[in-house]
Structures are given as structure tokens and as C-alpha cells.
Motif scaffolding. Sequence first.
Motif, PDB file in Angstrom:
ATOM      1  N   SER A   1     -22.160 115.075  76.969  1.00 31.65           N
ATOM      2  CA  SER A   1     -23.334 115.103  77.849  1.00 31.65           C
ATOM      3  C   SER A   1     -24.419 116.052  77.367  1.00 31.65           C
ATOM      4  CB  SER A   1     -22.912 115.480  79.271  1.00 31.65           C
ATOM      5  OG  SER A   1     -22.255 116.729  79.278  1.00 31.65           O
TER       6      SER A   1
ATOM      7  N   GLY B   1     -26.719 113.150  77.337  1.00 27.35           N
ATOM      8  CA  GLY B   1     -27.114 113.086  78.742  1.00 27.35           C
ATOM      9  C   GLY B   1     -26.039 112.564  79.663  1.00 27.35           C
TER      10      GLY B   1
ATOM     11  N   ILE C   1     -20.523 109.252  77.133  1.00 32.70           N
ATOM     12  CA  ILE C   1     -20.393 109.831  78.467  1.00 32.70           C
ATOM     13  C   ILE C   1     -19.938 111.286  78.399  1.00 32.70           C
ATOM     14  CG2 ILE C   1     -19.127 109.687  80.653  1.00 32.70           C
ATOM     15  CD1 ILE C   1     -18.995 106.671  80.256  1.00 32.70           C
TER      16      ILE C   1
ATOM     17  N   ILE D   1     -33.878 109.761  79.197  1.00 36.29           N
ATOM     18  CA  ILE D   1     -35.072 109.055  79.655  1.00 36.29           C
ATOM     19  C   ILE D   1     -36.312 109.657  79.005  1.00 36.29           C
ATOM     20  CG2 ILE D   1     -34.007 108.425  81.848  1.00 36.29           C
ATOM     21  CD1 ILE D   1     -35.582 110.668  83.163  1.00 36.29           C
TER      22      ILE D   1
ATOM     23  N   ASP E   1     -24.036 102.446  78.806  1.00 36.72           N
ATOM     24  CA  ASP E   1     -23.767 101.017  78.959  1.00 36.72           C
ATOM     25  C   ASP E   1     -24.228 100.207  77.749  1.00 36.72           C
ATOM     26  OD1 ASP E   1     -22.683 101.516  81.406  1.00 36.72           O
ATOM     27  OD2 ASP E   1     -24.482 100.954  82.549  1.00 36.72           O
TER      28      ASP E   1
ATOM     29  N   ALA F   1     -28.632 104.598  77.742  1.00 34.35           N
ATOM     30  CA  ALA F   1     -27.495 104.936  78.595  1.00 34.35           C
ATOM     31  C   ALA F   1     -26.208 104.469  77.924  1.00 34.35           C
ATOM     32  CB  ALA F   1     -27.648 104.281  79.974  1.00 34.35           C
TER      33      ALA F   1
ATOM     34  N   TYR G   1     -29.185 105.623  70.575  1.00 37.10           N
ATOM     35  CA  TYR G   1     -29.083 107.067  70.782  1.00 37.10           C
ATOM     36  C   TYR G   1     -29.739 107.849  69.649  1.00 37.10           C
ATOM     37  CZ  TYR G   1     -26.203 107.256  74.970  1.00 37.10           C
ATOM     38  OH  TYR G   1     -25.759 107.187  76.276  1.00 37.10           O
TER      39      TYR G   1
ATOM     40  N   ASP H   1     -23.522 110.313  81.813  1.00 33.74           N
ATOM     41  CA  ASP H   1     -23.673 109.038  82.532  1.00 33.74           C
ATOM     42  C   ASP H   1     -25.131 108.665  82.751  1.00 33.74           C
ATOM     43  OD1 ASP H   1     -20.988 108.227  82.971  1.00 33.74           O
ATOM     44  OD2 ASP H   1     -20.772 109.848  84.407  1.00 33.74           O
ATOM     45  N   SER H   2     -25.971 109.664  82.913  1.00 36.80           N
ATOM     46  CA  SER H   2     -27.385 109.401  83.193  1.00 36.80           C
ATOM     47  C   SER H   2     -28.158 108.963  81.962  1.00 36.80           C
ATOM     48  CB  SER H   2     -28.042 110.646  83.798  1.00 36.80           C
ATOM     49  OG  SER H   2     -27.385 111.035  84.983  1.00 36.80           O
ATOM     50  N   GLY H   3     -27.650 109.285  80.785  1.00 40.06           N
ATOM     51  CA  GLY H   3     -28.351 108.915  79.558  1.00 40.06           C
ATOM     52  C   GLY H   3     -29.564 109.787  79.302  1.00 40.06           C
TER      53      GLY H   3
ATOM     54  N   LEU I   1     -35.537 104.428  77.852  1.00 38.27           N
ATOM     55  CA  LEU I   1     -34.293 105.113  78.220  1.00 38.27           C
ATOM     56  C   LEU I   1     -33.134 104.552  77.418  1.00 38.27           C
ATOM     57  CD1 LEU I   1     -32.473 103.023  80.220  1.00 38.27           C
ATOM     58  CD2 LEU I   1     -34.396 103.506  81.730  1.00 38.27           C
TER      59      LEU I   1
END
Length: 327
Positions: free
Chosen positions: A136, A140, A133, A146, A244, A242, A70, A142-144, A240
Motif C-alpha cells: 500500500s 495505494g 493490495i 488517483i 482490479d 486499482a 502501475y 485497495d484504493s489504488g 486512476l
Amino acid sequence: MIARDRNWLLIFAVCVALAIAYPFFADGYQLTVIRDALIFGLFAASLDFFWGRTGILCFGHAAFFGIGGYIMALVTLNDAIPFGSLLGIVGAIAGAAFVAAIIGYFLFFGGIRGSYFTIVTLAMGVICQQAAISWSSVTGGDSGLIGIPPIEFDFGGRHVDLSQDLSSYMFVAAIVAVAVLSLWSISRGRWGTVLTAIQDNEVRAAALGHNAPLRLLVTFILSAAIAGLAGALYVCMAGLVAPDLSGLLLSTEVIVWVAVGGRGTLLGPVLGAIFIQRAQQTISSFNPSLWPLLLGCVFVIIVFVLPDGILSIYARLKSLFKGRSQA
């Protein structure tokens, strides 16, 4: 130099030679697959440096991987920041190390060890994923994030752009080789010897004058810094980031990679990550739902047949041939 060190260096040299020769036989897609597997291998080696030398399992190690990812994404996506790639890598390493220093200080100097340390770090990973999460506006959600640009920098008067498959593969392979060799050098020196003594009996090591909490903390920080570097490399190659990447699943997978490769070997976890990643890609192309079952079976087989990991195959074969020659 003892025989174990010679064997390790021999295997390391063979792996480096194979890494150099691989681009001559692989296409661009295969290079990217192995490149990403090498990054995960670096991540696995960072966990093994701490877990293998101290005997203390960090179950939230993916948190440092995600933090590095990140930070790298936020720095490189900001066009106002000069030298974004280099500053992003430095920031990723420093950010992961800073978080590890804060958490590790309270845990190690507070006497938290064993399963309690594992549980706390597990909670740390869950918190980092939920923070990614929930925040945001920055991460970003959940979408993270890109569109993360590839690594580029000026070196020796030349502009280096790692957007190409071959250049990015060679860069990652060089980083992994230098990092693993450096960690191995640290592990086999005085620092590694003291860590082994702390693992065997921390009270006795402290009685001999060693500051066990401080040594564990420094090792934890260095391990987290390498994990942050791996996270930074991955998001630039993948484009990207995310939530996860800091979650429980990745923390569990990296433990499997270390166990399959051989805990305490540093090089084994890299090979374990490559082996698992290639197997996952091949099997998932036929039946995606079959992979988790096979992964569990592989892990059980490794535990019973090769408890020291796949890297121990070389030592077993060598002892076998040596025994036959003597007979």
C-alpha cells in the motif's frame, strides 16, 4: 496474397475508416467510451497474439495490464521525472516484458505447457493483485492511485496534450491500428508460420531445427509488452489505477473478448471488446445485475453458433453469396 489476407485487410481498412469518421457523429462522452473500449481491444489483441498463435492460454494476462498501469502511474505522478508520459509508457512496456521474460523462461524451458501453464499464469495474476493490495505504501492498496495526469509530450516542436476527448481518441485509435497491423504482419510471416508448426506438433518443429521454447518465450514477451502498453494508456485516460486491473475478473473478461471476436484473427478481439463494452454499458444502465447473466448467454451462443467469433460472419456471408451466384 491469399484471399484470407485480402479479406483481413479489407475488414481492417473498413474499421479504420469507421474509426476516422466516428468523431463526426459522436459527442465527447461517446468518444471516451469507444476510446476506452479500443484500449481494452488492444489488450485483447495482445492475448490473441499469444493464445491464437501458440494455442496456449494465459489466464493471468491482466497481470501485465496492471503492471503497465502501475508503472505508468508511479512515473507520471512523480513531478521530479522529466518527460513523464513518454518514460512512463516505455517503463510500462519494459516492466511487463521483463516480468513475462522471467516467468516465461522458467515455464517454457521447463516444459510447462497446456493446462499447467494456464494454472501457473492464473496464480501469477492472483499474486500480482494481492501484491498491489499489500504494498500500500507504493500502490495505494485497495484504493489504488488517483490523479494520474493525461499523456502529454513534445513532438515536432509542438506540445501535444491528450487531455481532450478528441485528441485522446485519435491517439488511442492510431496506436491500436498500428499495433494490430504490426502483430498481423508478424503473424503472417515466417515467425507466425513457425508458431503454427509448434502449435501443431512441438516435437516435430524442434526436430526441424526450430527452438520452440525460445520462440514461445519471445512471443509471450511481446504479448505482455503490448498488454503493458494498453494498461499504461488506460490509467492515463481514466486518471486512476486499482488492483482490479490485474485481477482474475479482467483476465476472464479478456478471454471472453477474444473468444467472441474470434481467436487467432487479432482484429476480431478488438471488435469483440468494443461490442462487449458497449453492450455492458447499455444493459447496465437499465439493470446492472442483468449484465453477467446476458454475458454468459452471449458467450454460450457464440461458442455454438459462431465458434470462430463474430469476424467469421463476413466469411460466411461471402461464401453464401458466392454459392448463390454459382447456383
